[in-house]
Design an enzyme around this catalytic site. Structure first.
Site, PDB file in Angstrom:
ATOM      1  N   ASP A 259       0.861  -1.189   0.000  1.00  0.00           N
ATOM      2  CA  ASP A 259       0.000   0.000   0.000  1.00  0.00           C
ATOM      3  C   ASP A 259       0.894   1.234   0.000  1.00  0.00           C
ATOM      4  O   ASP A 259       1.775   1.355   0.848  1.00  0.00           O
ATOM      5  CB  ASP A 259      -0.898  -0.025   1.245  1.00  0.00           C
ATOM      6  CG  ASP A 259      -2.028   0.993   1.144  1.00  0.00           C
ATOM      7  OD1 ASP A 259      -2.216   1.582   0.074  1.00  0.00           O
ATOM      8  OD2 ASP A 259      -2.725   1.184   2.161  1.00  0.00           O
TER       9      ASP A 259
ATOM     10  N   HIS B 155      -9.459  -1.621  -7.835  1.00  0.00           N
ATOM     11  CA  HIS B 155      -9.279  -0.476  -6.931  1.00  0.00           C
ATOM     12  C   HIS B 155      -8.462   0.627  -7.609  1.00  0.00           C
ATOM     13  O   HIS B 155      -8.780   1.816  -7.459  1.00  0.00           O
ATOM     14  CB  HIS B 155      -8.610  -0.940  -5.624  1.00  0.00           C
ATOM     15  CG  HIS B 155      -8.395   0.171  -4.659  1.00  0.00           C
ATOM     16  ND1 HIS B 155      -9.412   1.016  -4.256  1.00  0.00           N
ATOM     17  CD2 HIS B 155      -7.268   0.614  -4.014  1.00  0.00           C
ATOM     18  CE1 HIS B 155      -8.933   1.914  -3.405  1.00  0.00           C
ATOM     19  NE2 HIS B 155      -7.633   1.698  -3.249  1.00  0.00           N
TER      20      HIS B 155
HETATM   21  C1  HEM Z   1      -9.844  -1.286   2.338  1.00  0.00           C
HETATM   22  C2  HEM Z   1      -9.423  -0.080   1.994  1.00  0.00           C
HETATM   23  C3  HEM Z   1      -8.274   0.141   1.048  1.00  0.00           C
HETATM   24  C4  HEM Z   1      -7.219  -0.662   0.745  1.00  0.00           C
HETATM   25  C5  HEM Z   1      -6.903  -2.044   1.307  1.00  0.00           C
HETATM   26  C6  HEM Z   1      -6.426   0.038  -0.238  1.00  0.00           C
HETATM   27  C7  HEM Z   1      -5.273  -0.469  -0.820  1.00  0.00           C
HETATM   28  C8  HEM Z   1      -4.639   0.091  -1.905  1.00  0.00           C
HETATM   29  C9  HEM Z   1      -3.590  -0.537  -2.667  1.00  0.00           C
HETATM   30  C10 HEM Z   1      -3.019  -1.927  -2.382  1.00  0.00           C
HETATM   31  C11 HEM Z   1      -3.244   0.303  -3.671  1.00  0.00           C
HETATM   32  C12 HEM Z   1      -2.207   0.066  -4.777  1.00  0.00           C
HETATM   33  C13 HEM Z   1      -0.835   0.472  -4.382  1.00  0.00           C
HETATM   34  C14 HEM Z   1      -0.667   1.948  -4.196  1.00  0.00           C
HETATM   35  O1  HEM Z   1      -0.546   2.711  -5.174  1.00  0.00           O
HETATM   36  O2  HEM Z   1      -0.682   2.361  -3.038  1.00  0.00           O
HETATM   37  C15 HEM Z   1      -4.053   1.502  -3.534  1.00  0.00           C
HETATM   38  C16 HEM Z   1      -4.001   2.607  -4.345  1.00  0.00           C
HETATM   39  C17 HEM Z   1      -4.718   3.765  -4.152  1.00  0.00           C
HETATM   40  N1  HEM Z   1      -5.717   3.960  -3.238  1.00  0.00           N
HETATM   41 FE1  HEM Z   1      -6.389   2.588  -1.902  1.00  0.00          FE
HETATM   42  N2  HEM Z   1      -6.999   1.246  -0.496  1.00  0.00           N
HETATM   43  C18 HEM Z   1      -8.133   1.361   0.269  1.00  0.00           C
HETATM   44  C19 HEM Z   1      -9.009   2.439   0.305  1.00  0.00           C
HETATM   45  C20 HEM Z   1      -8.819   3.615  -0.372  1.00  0.00           C
HETATM   46  C21 HEM Z   1      -9.647   4.802  -0.225  1.00  0.00           C
HETATM   47  C22 HEM Z   1     -10.842   4.921   0.716  1.00  0.00           C
HETATM   48  C23 HEM Z   1      -9.123   5.759  -1.043  1.00  0.00           C
HETATM   49  C24 HEM Z   1      -9.540   7.188  -1.279  1.00  0.00           C
HETATM   50  C25 HEM Z   1     -10.551   7.792  -0.690  1.00  0.00           C
HETATM   51  C26 HEM Z   1      -7.975   5.169  -1.732  1.00  0.00           C
HETATM   52  C27 HEM Z   1      -7.174   5.824  -2.625  1.00  0.00           C
HETATM   53  C28 HEM Z   1      -6.172   5.243  -3.342  1.00  0.00           C
HETATM   54  C29 HEM Z   1      -5.418   5.939  -4.380  1.00  0.00           C
HETATM   55  C30 HEM Z   1      -5.580   7.394  -4.792  1.00  0.00           C
HETATM   56  C31 HEM Z   1      -4.510   5.002  -4.904  1.00  0.00           C
HETATM   57  C32 HEM Z   1      -3.515   5.227  -6.043  1.00  0.00           C
HETATM   58  C33 HEM Z   1      -4.217   4.995  -7.369  1.00  0.00           C
HETATM   59  C34 HEM Z   1      -3.271   5.230  -8.549  1.00  0.00           C
HETATM   60  O3  HEM Z   1      -3.072   6.404  -8.894  1.00  0.00           O
HETATM   61  O4  HEM Z   1      -2.736   4.247  -9.071  1.00  0.00           O
HETATM   62  N3  HEM Z   1      -7.834   3.877  -1.283  1.00  0.00           N
HETATM   63  N4  HEM Z   1      -4.902   1.354  -2.445  1.00  0.00           N
END
Ligand code: HEM
Length: 298
Positions: free
Chosen positions: A139, A211
């Site tokens: 993450d 996601h």
């Molecule tokens: C169970 C809840 C969540 C989990 C387990 C999770 C996990 C992850 C993972 C594994 C990634 C891909 C690796 C990375 O770029 O960090 C990611 C990307 C991202 N997440 Fe989450 N996330 C969660 C909730 C959220 C929420 C609530 C938001 C925003 C309100 C969010 C916003 C983002 C954004 C902006 C990215 C980068 C997307 C990109 O530009 O590639 N995430 N998240």
């Protein structure tokens, strides 16, 4: 240069305490500000601390008024797929590598605040492997780096409340047994990245409900980038992600959550919301270090 609270940008901590407090009904602005000033002045060596405030609480204590966009969190979604609102008054995030020091700091702050605010939510977070979420995926890969972190996270120089930041926190409860029942390829399709090394899936195999697809949002050509500081929390009975992110613009949170919860126009929801459920939702304002130090002084 308006210095932000340094704890926002201190990375790599192995131990985290997230404390959300509700201001007790009927407490006056003067008593609240004075008590907060005492809690903010507590110092514990080796503990990073970030203070942030909900819109109503900030209005009571703010020496220099409120940032224009600050508002309470309102539920986003429809039917059973909803990000709920649980807006509280005060967020204290303590983190570092010394769990004992974090514990002492959490106890001390909660004790000082007790006459004016009640602890309503406490999550103890920890570094899981090499910065992975409990699903096993790294993450933070797409998080901004270097100076880009401040550009994304902070209200810019020259604007009122420069060096401050809008914050979203959400407690997500994971359903790991159903996620882990998927094959690795299916899990990767849910996230949109490979599991061992966090490589983004190619466009021709990237699902539109992954996601990454739902959270990589552009509005009028502007990427809705956030600076994410989420941390896994919990134990065997209940566990998940304490989602925490900082932004120069509070609307970015709304825009991404609308896309994740299927209410941004195309009706597609984030597949991840089938395997994890948010049970809290708060918007906060984390004032600059200078603005924080003014609390209780006027
Ligand atoms: C169970 C809840 C969540 C989990 C387990 C999770 C996990 C992850 C993972 C594994 C990634 C891909 C690796 C990375 O770029 O960090 C990611 C990307 C991202 N997440 Fe989450 N996330 C969660 C909730 C959220 C929420 C609530 C938001 C925003 C309100 C969010 C916003 C983002 C954004 C902006 C990215 C980068 C997307 C990109 O530009 O590639 N995430 N998240």
């Amino acid at each position: 240069m308006s210095e932000p609270q340094a704890g926002i940008f201190a990375e790599g901590s192995t131990s985290h305490f997230f404390l959300e407090f509700t201001v007790i009904d009927g407490i006056g602005a003067g008593q609240l500000s004075e008590t907060l000033a005492k809690a903010i002045a507590l110092s514990n060596v080796g503990v990073n601390r970030v203070w942030a405030f909900g819109a109503d609480c900030w209005r009571m204590i703010a020496p220099a008024g409120s940032p224009a966009e600050l508002k309470p969190f309102a539920a986003i979604g429809e039917g059973k797929r909803v990000a709920p609102a649980t807006q509280r008054g005060i967020l204290l995030w303590l983190h570092g590598d010394n769990h004992s020091a974090n514990f002492d700091a959490a106890m001390a702050a909660t004790g000082v605040l007790a006459p004016v605010a009640m602890l309503q939510l406490e999550k103890i977070g920890f570094l899981y492997k090499d910065s992975r979420d409990l699903t096993g995926f790294i993450d933070g890969t797409e998080n901004p780096k270097g100076r880009g972190q401040q550009t994304v996270a902070l209200i810019p120089e020259g604007e009122p409340h420069a060096g401050g930041s809008y914050v979203l926190s959400q407690q997500w409860v994971h359903h790991l047994s159903s996620f882990h029942a998927l094959s690795q390829a299916e899990q990767e399709a849910v996230i949109g990245r490979t599991k061992p090394d966090s490589i983004e899936l190619e466009d021709d195999v990237m699902p539109e409900n992954s996601h990454v697809s739902r959270s990589d949002v552009k509005i009028n050509g502007v990427s809705q980038k956030l600076y994410r500081r989420s941390v896994p929390y919990g134990g065997v009975l209940e566990h998940g992600l304490y989602f925490l992110a900082f932004s120069c613009d509070i609307r970015r949170f709304d825009n991404i959550l609308q896309s994740m919860f299927g209410v941004s126009g195309d009706g597609i929801h984030d597949h991840l919301t089938d395997f994890s459920t948010p049970v809290s939702g708060n918007y906060w304002f984390a004032p600059s270090a200078a603005e924080l130090s003014l609390i209780g002084s006027l």
